[in-house]
Scaffold this active site. Sequence first.
Site, PDB file in Angstrom:
ATOM      1  N   LYS A 602     -14.147 -27.868  -2.393  1.00 32.33           N
ATOM      2  CA  LYS A 602     -15.220 -28.823  -2.098  1.00 32.33           C
ATOM      3  C   LYS A 602     -16.349 -28.800  -3.120  1.00 32.33           C
ATOM      4  O   LYS A 602     -17.510 -29.023  -2.789  1.00 32.33           O
ATOM      5  CB  LYS A 602     -15.800 -28.589  -0.688  1.00 32.33           C
ATOM      6  CG  LYS A 602     -14.772 -28.517   0.413  1.00 32.33           C
ATOM      7  CD  LYS A 602     -13.723 -29.604   0.351  1.00 32.33           C
ATOM      8  CE  LYS A 602     -14.268 -30.998   0.634  1.00 32.33           C
ATOM      9  NZ  LYS A 602     -13.199 -32.026   0.457  1.00 32.33           N
ATOM     10  N   THR A 603     -16.030 -28.479  -4.358  1.00 31.89           N
ATOM     11  CA  THR A 603     -17.053 -28.525  -5.392  1.00 31.89           C
ATOM     12  C   THR A 603     -16.716 -29.580  -6.436  1.00 31.89           C
ATOM     13  O   THR A 603     -17.442 -29.740  -7.413  1.00 31.89           O
ATOM     14  CB  THR A 603     -17.158 -27.161  -6.122  1.00 31.89           C
ATOM     15  OG1 THR A 603     -15.858 -26.827  -6.626  1.00 31.89           O
ATOM     16  CG2 THR A 603     -17.646 -26.078  -5.187  1.00 31.89           C
ATOM     17  N   GLY A 604     -15.594 -30.288  -6.246  1.00 36.69           N
ATOM     18  CA  GLY A 604     -15.194 -31.299  -7.221  1.00 36.69           C
ATOM     19  C   GLY A 604     -13.971 -30.901  -8.017  1.00 36.69           C
ATOM     20  O   GLY A 604     -13.681 -31.496  -9.060  1.00 36.69           O
ATOM     21  N   THR A 605     -13.221 -29.934  -7.539  1.00 38.49           N
ATOM     22  CA  THR A 605     -12.063 -29.463  -8.309  1.00 38.49           C
ATOM     23  C   THR A 605     -10.963 -30.521  -8.388  1.00 38.49           C
ATOM     24  O   THR A 605     -10.243 -30.592  -9.384  1.00 38.49           O
ATOM     25  CB  THR A 605     -11.471 -28.168  -7.706  1.00 38.49           C
ATOM     26  OG1 THR A 605     -11.187 -28.383  -6.322  1.00 38.49           O
ATOM     27  CG2 THR A 605     -12.435 -27.007  -7.837  1.00 38.49           C
ATOM     28  N   THR A 606     -10.833 -31.344  -7.339  1.00 40.60           N
ATOM     29  CA  THR A 606      -9.778 -32.358  -7.364  1.00 40.60           C
ATOM     30  C   THR A 606     -10.088 -33.421  -8.418  1.00 40.60           C
ATOM     31  O   THR A 606      -9.210 -33.868  -9.160  1.00 40.60           O
ATOM     32  CB  THR A 606      -9.626 -32.991  -5.982  1.00 40.60           C
ATOM     33  OG1 THR A 606      -9.480 -31.951  -5.030  1.00 40.60           O
ATOM     34  CG2 THR A 606      -8.416 -33.904  -5.918  1.00 40.60           C
ATOM     35  N   SER A 700     -19.808 -29.666   3.264  1.00 39.65           N
ATOM     36  CA  SER A 700     -18.695 -30.514   2.876  1.00 39.65           C
ATOM     37  C   SER A 700     -17.371 -29.907   3.364  1.00 39.65           C
ATOM     38  O   SER A 700     -16.471 -30.616   3.833  1.00 39.65           O
ATOM     39  CB  SER A 700     -18.734 -30.639   1.351  1.00 39.65           C
ATOM     40  OG  SER A 700     -17.624 -31.309   0.885  1.00 39.65           O
ATOM     41  N   GLY A 822     -14.001 -37.434  -1.114  1.00 37.96           N
ATOM     42  CA  GLY A 822     -15.127 -38.259  -1.500  1.00 37.96           C
ATOM     43  C   GLY A 822     -15.623 -39.114  -0.344  1.00 37.96           C
ATOM     44  O   GLY A 822     -16.556 -39.889  -0.495  1.00 37.96           O
ATOM     45  N   ARG A 823     -15.010 -38.940   0.812  1.00 43.09           N
ATOM     46  CA  ARG A 823     -15.465 -39.702   1.982  1.00 43.09           C
ATOM     47  C   ARG A 823     -16.919 -39.364   2.295  1.00 43.09           C
ATOM     48  O   ARG A 823     -17.354 -38.229   2.172  1.00 43.09           O
ATOM     49  CB  ARG A 823     -14.574 -39.346   3.179  1.00 43.09           C
ATOM     50  CG  ARG A 823     -15.013 -39.968   4.483  1.00 43.09           C
ATOM     51  CD  ARG A 823     -14.168 -39.441   5.612  1.00 43.09           C
ATOM     52  NE  ARG A 823     -12.770 -39.858   5.448  1.00 43.09           N
ATOM     53  CZ  ARG A 823     -11.779 -39.356   6.161  1.00 43.09           C
ATOM     54  NH1 ARG A 823     -12.004 -38.413   7.053  1.00 43.09           N
ATOM     55  NH2 ARG A 823     -10.558 -39.792   5.981  1.00 43.09           N
TER      56      ARG A 823
END
Length: 870
Positions: A602-606, A700, A822-823
Site C-alpha cells: 500500500k505504498t505504491g509498489t503496484t 490504506s 487506487g480506489r
Amino acid sequence: MSTVMKLHRRFRRTILALATFCTASILVSAYYLYAGYQQEKDLAEVAPEVDCRDVQPPPPSQLRDVRTRRLPDAARTDPTVLVFVESQYSSLGQDIVTILESSRFQYHTEITPGKADLPALTEKAKGKYSLVIYENILKYINMDSWNRSLLDKYCLEYGVGVIGFSRTGEKAQLTGFPLSIHGSLALKGCCINPHSPLLRVTKASKLEKDSLPGTDWTVFLINHSTYQPVVLARVRTPMNASPPVAKGASYATVVHDLGLRDGIQRVLFGNNLNFWLHKLIFLDAVSFLSGKRLTLSLDRYVLVDIDDIFVGKEGTRMNTNDVQALLETQNLLRAQITNFTFNLGYSGKFYHTGTEEEDKGDDLLLRSVDEFWWFPHMWSHMQPHLFHNESSLVEQMVLNKKFALEHGIPTDGAYAVAPHHSGVYPVHRQLYGAWGKVWGIRTTSTEEYPHLKPARHRKGFIHRNIMVLPRQTCGLFTHTIFYKEYPGGPQELDKSIQGGELFFTVVLNPISIFMTHLSNYGNDRLGSYTFVHLANFVQSWTHLQLQTLPPVQLAHKYFELFPEQRDPLWQNPCDDKRHRDIWSKEKTCDRLPKFLVIGPPKTGTTALHLFLAMHPSILSNSPSPKTFEEVQFFNRNNYHRGIDWYMDFFPAPSNVTTDFLFEKSANYFHSEEAPRRAASLVPKAKIITILIDPSDRAYSWYQHQRSHEDPAARSFSFYQVVSAGPRAPPELRALQKRCLVPGWYTSHLERWLLYFPPFQLLIIDGQQLRTDPAPVMDDIQKFLGVPHHYNYSEALTFDSHKGFWCQRLEEGKTKCVGGGRGRRHPPMDPQSRAFLSGYYRDHNVELSRLLHRLGQPLPAWLRQELQKVR
Ligand SMILES: *[C@@H]1O[C@H](CO)[C@@H](O)[C@H](O)[C@H]1NC(C)=O
Ligand SMILES: *[C@@H]1O[C@H](CO)[C@@H](O)[C@H](O)[C@H]1NC(C)=O
Ligand SMILES: *[C@@H]1O[C@H](CO)[C@@H](O)[C@H](O)[C@H]1NC(C)=O
Ligand SMILES: *[C@@H]1O[C@H](CO)[C@@H](O)[C@H](O)[C@H]1NC(C)=O
Ligand SMILES: *[C@@H]1O[C@H](CO)[C@@H](O)[C@H](O)[C@H]1NC(C)=O
Ligand SMILES: *[C@@H]1O[C@H](CO)[C@@H](O)[C@H](O)[C@H]1NC(C)=O
Ligand SMILES: [Zn+2]
C-alpha cells in the site's frame, strides 16, 4: 636410580604425605618449598621424575566454593565469549576463534588495545559475556587500574572467568599476581594433574616422554595456594635464569587460578594452542570458567559409511581375507564405540567385476548381509545431476533396488548417498523426487552445504522431508590405500589421529559421519587402521562416550541438537566451483532477479511495478496465479520449494534481449527472513523500497482488507483497530499487528542493512512517486544502471478521471494499475490521525536519523510529522 634421586623422591613423598593433613596454604608453601629444593638440586644435575599424581588437590571445602559458582539470571541466556585478540590476523587469535566457532559457541572479538575495550563490557553487555579471553595475557596484567577494576567488577558480578595466553620470551613477575613466568623454553614429557577441577572432556592420561612442539614455551612459577597446576612439563634446555629454571625440573605450562585471592578464576596457558593437549584443556577451561554455560556434551555419535561397495577398480577391491578383517574390525570397534556398525553403500551394476579373489570377496560380503547396515549408492555410480528427466533417474534406482532384493540386502534404511555429492546440494529436485518415490529416503549426508570449506561451517538442512546431514572428512579417499603412500607420509595420518584434525573432528562435533570407500578396507586396510586407532586415542585421552546410531535416528538426533539448522539457506549454485560442477547443464544460474522491489504494501509498489515493466530493458517475473501475482519467495513457505521453483518464474536470459530481471513482493519489506535469504541467493541485487506516511499506509491497508472482505476489518472501525488494547479480542489484535507493524520503517530497514550495503538500497518517497513519477523513475534508472534511458515524461500521462499517473498507450488510451487499486475511500478520521501520529512518533524520529546517516533526503511527509514532535 642414584642415591640422590632416591633421597629426593623420599623427601617429596614426605612432604606430600604431610601435606594431606595440612591446610591449603601450608600445602602450597610445602609445594613451593619443594620446587625450590628441586631447583637447587638441579644445579647438581638432578633430573627428578615428577609425576602429576603427586600433585595434591586443594581441600574439598575450597573446591566446593570453586565449583558452585553463582549464576546471575541475566547471564543465563545467550552466553557469549569476549575475546581480546592482538590483531585481526594474529594466528593464536584465529585458533581461539576457530575452536569457539567449531564448538558453536557465540563470541565477540575486540582488538587490543582498542578504545572499544571496556565499554563493550559495561553498557549493553550486562551479563552478556560468560567468559573473557586474552590472546596476550600481558595486555590483561598491564591494564591501567581504572579499566582493570571495571573488568574485575564485571567478572565478580557475573561470575565470569578469564583465560589468557602467555607467549613472552622473557621472565617476569606478573604485576599484582603472586606468579612469575619464564619464557623461551623447550619442554618435554608433560602430564596432567588428575585433581584439576577443570578436567571434563580431558582424561588425565600419562604422556610419553616426547618433546613438546616448539621452543617458545612459558612456564609458571607458583607462589600462592590459589594456583593449581593443570599441565606440568619438564625443561629440556637448562636456562641461565633467575629464579633458576632447571633442566629436568617440572613446571606448570597451564595453571588454574582458583580465585582464592580475589574471587576471579583464571586459566593461564604458557603457549599457544598448537599443542593438541592445550586445545583439549582449553575446551575444558571454557566450560569450567563459564560455569558450564559453554559446554559440549560428552556424547559423540560416529557413523562410518563405506561407499562404492562393488565399484572399486579391479585389483584394489576387497578379497575374502579383507572382508573377514572388516568383520573383525567391526567387533573390535564395538568395544570402544557402542553399537558400532559399518554402513555399506552399494552400486549393484559392478557386482562381480573384480579379480576372481575379489569376486569371492563380493560373495562373502553378501553372505554377511546381516552383519552390516546397507544403503543404496547409484546403480551405475552416475551423478544424479546428469539426469534431467526424473523418470530416467527412477529407472536407475529401481535397478539397484532389484539387485538388493535379489541378494537379500535390506531396503528399508531410508538413507542414501549420491555419488560425488551430486544433486544433494545444490538441490537437484529430480533427485529428491526419485529418492522419495523409489526408496522412501528420509536422510542423506553431504560435505557441500553450505561449502566444503571451512569444515566447521558445514551444516545440515531439511528439504522435501529429507534430512540432509553434514558429513566430515577423515582423510581417506578412494586412492589412499597404502600406509606408506599416504599423502605427505604416514606420519601425517598418525598425527591427524593422535590429537590432530581427525581427533578434533570427533571432539568438536557431537555427530560425525565419515565417508570411506571399499578400497580403504582392502589393500593396507587404512580404514580399519584409522578408526581403531582413533577410537583408542579418544578413549585414552577423553571421557567422551562414543556410539553409533542408524542414520535416520542419527538425523533426528542431529536436528534435536541443532533445530536452527532445519531451514535451508539457498545460494547461487554458480558461486562455488564445486557446486557449479554438480549443477545440471540444462539449468542456468542466471534466472535470478537483478533487483527486488520489497514493499511495504500500500505504498505504491503496484504502480512502480507497472512503470518498471514499461521499460524496454527491464523484465519482471511471470505472475504467480496463487499469490496475487507476486511470487513471495523469500518471505514465506514458497522458499522451501527451492530455487528451481523460483527460477522458473524468470525467463532464461538466452531467450530474451535483456537480463535486467526483477521481482516485486510487497511483503518482503517487513519479513524477518527475507533479508537474510535474499542476501544469500542474490547478494548483489539492488533493493528498492517505497515509504509513505506510515499512518496513511496503515489506513490504506485497512481499507484494502475491508474491500477484500476480511471479516475482522469489516467488523471493527479503523480507530478500533489501531487503538486496540492488550485485552482486545485476539482477531482484532492480530489485525492491528498486521496493520501497524510494517510502519516501523526503521526496524525493518535496519534488518535489510544488516545484509545489504547502503549503496544497494534505494528509498523512494511514495508521495512523490504518486504526484510526479517521472523524476523518481529517472532516479531509479540511474540507481539501477540500466543500459538505456527511458523517457517516462513521455511514457506516462496523468489520468484525471482516475486521479493518478498511467501508461500512455496509442490513440489516447491509457493503462493504469488494475482492479480496486487506487480506489478512493473516505479520508481518515481526525481521532485516528492523531492517535497514529503519536504512535509512530518515535519510529519517525528514528527514520529521520537513519536517512540522515544514509545521506538520503527527508520526504515532505516526514518533515511534517517531525514538526509535530517539536
Ligand atoms: C581504558 O582503556 C582504554 C583503552 O584500552 C583507554 O583508552 C582508556 O583511557 C582507559 N581508561 C582509563 C580511565 O584509563
Ligand atoms: C613469593 O611470595 C613472597 C611473599 O609474597 C615473596 O616474598 C617472594 O619473593 C615470592 N617468591 C617468588 C619466587 O616470587
Ligand atoms: C544398541 O542397539 C540395540 C539394538 O539396536 C539397542 O537395543 C540398544 O539399546 C543399543 N544400545 C545403546 C546403548 O544404544
Ligand atoms: C523421460 O524419460 C521417459 C523414459 O525414460 C520417457 O518416456 C519420457 O518421455 C521422458 N520425459 C521427458 C520430458 O523427456
Ligand atoms: C524461451 O522462449 C520460448 C518461446 O517464447 C518458450 O517457449 C520457452 O519456454 C522459453 N524458454 C525458457 C527457458 O524460458
Ligand atoms: C523527455 O521527453 C520530454 C517530453 O517530450 C522532453 O521535454 C524531455 O527533454 C525528454 N527528456 C529526456 C531526458 O530526453
Ligand atoms: Zn561413490
